[in-house]
Design a protein around this motif. Structure first.
Motif, PDB file in Angstrom:
ATOM      1  N   UNK A  65       0.815  -1.215   0.000  1.00  0.00           N
ATOM      2  CA  UNK A  65       0.000   0.000   0.000  1.00  0.00           C
ATOM      3  C   UNK A  65       0.856   1.275   0.000  1.00  0.00           C
ATOM      4  N   UNK A  66       0.556   2.191  -0.907  1.00  0.00           N
ATOM      5  CA  UNK A  66       1.218   3.491  -0.947  1.00  0.00           C
ATOM      6  C   UNK A  66       0.414   4.454  -0.084  1.00  0.00           C
ATOM      7  N   UNK A  67       1.016   4.931   1.010  1.00  0.00           N
ATOM      8  CA  UNK A  67       0.284   5.716   2.002  1.00  0.00           C
ATOM      9  C   UNK A  67       0.938   7.050   2.328  1.00  0.00           C
ATOM     10  N   UNK A  68       2.173   7.255   1.857  1.00  0.00           N
ATOM     11  CA  UNK A  68       2.879   8.501   2.126  1.00  0.00           C
ATOM     12  C   UNK A  68       3.368   9.105   0.813  1.00  0.00           C
ATOM     13  N   UNK A  69       3.560  10.416   0.811  1.00  0.00           N
ATOM     14  CA  UNK A  69       3.951  11.110  -0.414  1.00  0.00           C
ATOM     15  C   UNK A  69       5.298  10.656  -0.963  1.00  0.00           C
ATOM     16  N   UNK A  70       6.207  10.239  -0.078  1.00  0.00           N
ATOM     17  CA  UNK A  70       7.550   9.894  -0.542  1.00  0.00           C
ATOM     18  C   UNK A  70       7.704   8.422  -0.919  1.00  0.00           C
ATOM     19  N   UNK A  71       6.603   7.678  -0.958  1.00  0.00           N
ATOM     20  CA  UNK A  71       6.678   6.262  -1.318  1.00  0.00           C
ATOM     21  C   UNK A  71       6.623   6.122  -2.849  1.00  0.00           C
ATOM     22  N   UNK A  72       7.711   6.530  -3.482  1.00  0.00           N
ATOM     23  CA  UNK A  72       7.728   6.654  -4.937  1.00  0.00           C
ATOM     24  C   UNK A  72       9.005   6.097  -5.559  1.00  0.00           C
ATOM     25  N   UNK A  73       9.714   5.241  -4.836  1.00  0.00           N
ATOM     26  CA  UNK A  73      10.966   4.685  -5.347  1.00  0.00           C
ATOM     27  C   UNK A  73      10.774   3.212  -5.685  1.00  0.00           C
TER      28      UNK A  73
END
Length: 285
Positions: free
Chosen positions: A157-165
């Motif tokens: 699950x993507x839950x934070x703005x910086x979870x993009x790597x």
């Protein structure tokens, strides 16, 4: 009389020195122990949502469907331990798990559990340990695992703005503390780091991972520790392997994952169980 005193002194001297040496060793052990502090420990008296969440994702061409909330017995806490299971429910059913490209998992008769500490308990370096066992091992398709991922991983699950790597770049790196590949081994586990090749979805699974013997149906402690620039892997506190120089490649906060996967079409009956007594993270003072 002087000769007698000298003789007694010579006889006792090794014991006196030995006591001093033992005292110094004891002090050294205490000093080493005091450099660690426990900042997370879960005994699994209950399933604590402040520590863990279900992670439902289709990866590694897994043959099962990860289901939520321990549905169909896939994740259960009882008698002071966590049980993560793969269960054959006897008939195919739809699966809503998606891969990182948005493709939906096909219908399957197998369901499984996977939990992670993502956005719950994430730590930079230190030492991660779990005490666990398998109900059986060496069966085709078995793939239970205890492992770490970088906290900026862009998979569900993507839950934070910086979870993009994307995996396995820095921020989304992977360290495998315990894996069991039932298709080609029995009473052995795999441990080691995945080496990033500098591009999304490109990792070296071979060069930094090794297999080691263990009685997998008995409890053992499996751990990884950052020791200076190395990653040190231990079984019941004893070093079994070391990734020299790899520790510096994982500077990011990391979260823990416990899952039991089924990775090929080999048939299974009943259920497979990974039972976890506790999980702990420690940091140096």
């Amino acid at each position: 009389m002087k000769q007698i005193f000298t003789l007694v002194l010579l006889v006792l001297l090794p014991f006196v020195v030995g006591c001093k040496d033992d005292s110094k060793k004891s002090e050294a052990v205490q000093s080493t122990a005091s450099t660690w502090k426990t900042d997370f420990h879960d005994d699994f008296d209950t399933f604590d949502p402040d520590n863990w969440q279900d992670q439902r994702i289709w990866v590694n061409n897994e043959n099962h469907c990860y289901v939520p909330d321990g549905e169909l017995g896939t994740r259960e806490v009882s008698d002071g331990t966590l049980k993560i299971r793969v269960v054959n429910i006897g008939e195919q059913r739809p699966c809503d798990n998606l891969d990182k490209h948005g493709n939906q998992h096909p219908d399957t008769e197998y369901v499984a559990g996977r939990i992670c500490s993502k956005n719950r308990k994430e730590f930079v370096k230190g030492r991660w340990t779990a005490r666990l066992k398998l109900s059986s091992n060496g069966e085709a398709s078995m793939f239970p695992a205890w492992w770490l991922l970088g906290a900026q991983n862009n998979e569900s699950p993507v839950q934070e703005e910086d979870e993009n790597i994307c995996w396995p770049l820095t921020g989304s790196g992977e360290i495998d503390i315990f894996e069991h590949h039932g298709d080609h081994m029995k009473d052995e586990f795999t441990t080691g780091a995945i080496v990033s090749l500098g591009e999304c979805d490109k990792g070296d699974w071979e060069s930094q991972r090794r297999n080691f013997p263990a009685t997998l149906n008995e409890y053992h402690e499996y751990s990884v520790e950052w020791e200076k620039s190395d990653l040190v892997y231990r079984l019941d506190g004893k070093e079994v392997y070391r990734n020299e120089g790899e520790g510096d490649k994982y500077p990011e906060p990391m979260f823990a994952i416990l899952n039991f996967a089924k990775i090929t079409d080999s048939p299974m009956t009943g259920e497979w169980v990974m039972e976890v007594d506790w999980v702990r993270h420690e940091s140096r003072n």
